[in-house]
Design an enzyme around this catalytic site. Sequence first.
Site, PDB file in Angstrom:
ATOM      1  N   ILE A  12       0.304   5.784 -16.221  1.00 14.64           N
ATOM      2  CA  ILE A  12       0.575   6.752 -17.283  1.00 14.64           C
ATOM      3  C   ILE A  12      -0.665   7.628 -17.476  1.00 14.64           C
ATOM      4  O   ILE A  12      -1.770   7.268 -17.060  1.00 14.64           O
ATOM      5  CB  ILE A  12       0.982   6.056 -18.605  1.00 14.64           C
ATOM      6  CG1 ILE A  12      -0.139   5.177 -19.127  1.00 14.64           C
ATOM      7  CG2 ILE A  12       2.277   5.289 -18.429  1.00 14.64           C
ATOM      8  CD1 ILE A  12       0.086   4.702 -20.564  1.00 14.64           C
ATOM      9  N   THR A  45       1.288   7.743   5.041  1.00 15.97           N
ATOM     10  CA  THR A  45       1.743   8.002   6.412  1.00 15.97           C
ATOM     11  C   THR A  45       2.579   6.863   6.992  1.00 15.97           C
ATOM     12  O   THR A  45       3.149   7.017   8.060  1.00 15.97           O
ATOM     13  CB  THR A  45       0.551   8.272   7.346  1.00 15.97           C
ATOM     14  OG1 THR A  45      -0.433   7.290   7.078  1.00 15.97           O
ATOM     15  CG2 THR A  45      -0.009   9.660   7.153  1.00 15.97           C
ATOM     16  N   LYS A  60      -6.490   5.264  -5.080  1.00 15.45           N
ATOM     17  CA  LYS A  60      -5.083   5.708  -5.082  1.00 15.45           C
ATOM     18  C   LYS A  60      -4.440   5.479  -6.451  1.00 15.45           C
ATOM     19  O   LYS A  60      -3.454   4.761  -6.600  1.00 15.45           O
ATOM     20  CB  LYS A  60      -4.283   4.995  -3.989  1.00 15.45           C
ATOM     21  CG  LYS A  60      -4.774   5.317  -2.587  1.00 15.45           C
ATOM     22  CD  LYS A  60      -3.834   4.794  -1.522  1.00 15.45           C
ATOM     23  CE  LYS A  60      -4.262   5.178  -0.121  1.00 15.45           C
ATOM     24  NZ  LYS A  60      -5.476   4.464   0.335  1.00 15.45           N
TER      25      LYS A  60
END
Length: 233
Positions: free
Chosen positions: A68, A118, A64
């Site tokens: 930058i 979620t 995940k």
Amino acid sequence: MSAPRDRLIVALDVPNVDEAKALIDRLGDSVGVYKIGLELLFSGGFALAQDLARQGHSVFVDAKLLDIEATVERATAVIAASGAAFLTVHALDRKTIAAAVRGRGDSRLKLLGVTVLTNLSRADLAEHGIDEAPLAVVQRRAMMARDGGFDGVIASGQEARALRERLRQILIVTPGIRPAGADTQDQARVMTPSAAIKAGADYLVVGRPITRAADPRAAAEAIVAEIAASLPK
Ligand code: C5P
């Protein structure tokens, strides 16, 4: 597309490499893809990912990424060089998406966008300064990810159906899967393997229903059989 078995991604949500290896030994070739998430990545899991890829397994690095551009690009390049098959990146803006696509280069790594986690409700999105329903944000970010060169997105079963209607060509990877009758644990909205495939998911992410089963291999094989029975003929 791929064989039913290749659509099953098992989440190796265990604290260390020894436990992960023991699980992989038990699962054998019953699953197509092994997913290594943050817990295991920070306890030796990246070296395990490299080993598994070298042995010919398909590996999903659930990192995940969000940072930058230079950092996202270089981290993606390192993960691509490991031989991993899938990587998650937050699909929040075009810069991040473009950086990951540059980092992938001409490797076979498939980039999957995380759109809206979620666990976030509309009220949580308001804290981000977003006054929209989560599904609208999911759809907008999924389109941005696809247009930017990503291969797919992570989406719940409910989102999968709405996304599939709009985006034909994108890979949809769906967690929150529970075979009929299984314990839902902390997942609030679950779908059976069959319902998720019918909703348009290409890959299913399954953790505890397999990893905590008395016989993980049998649990995986039952899910693969359900996937096979649910695919369009
Ligand atoms: O054990 P369980 O099947 O609930 O595990 C699901 C896996 O999918 C976990 O690794 C979890 O982090 C991941 N995941 C999820 N829901 C999301 C995104 C990822 O459960 N929305």
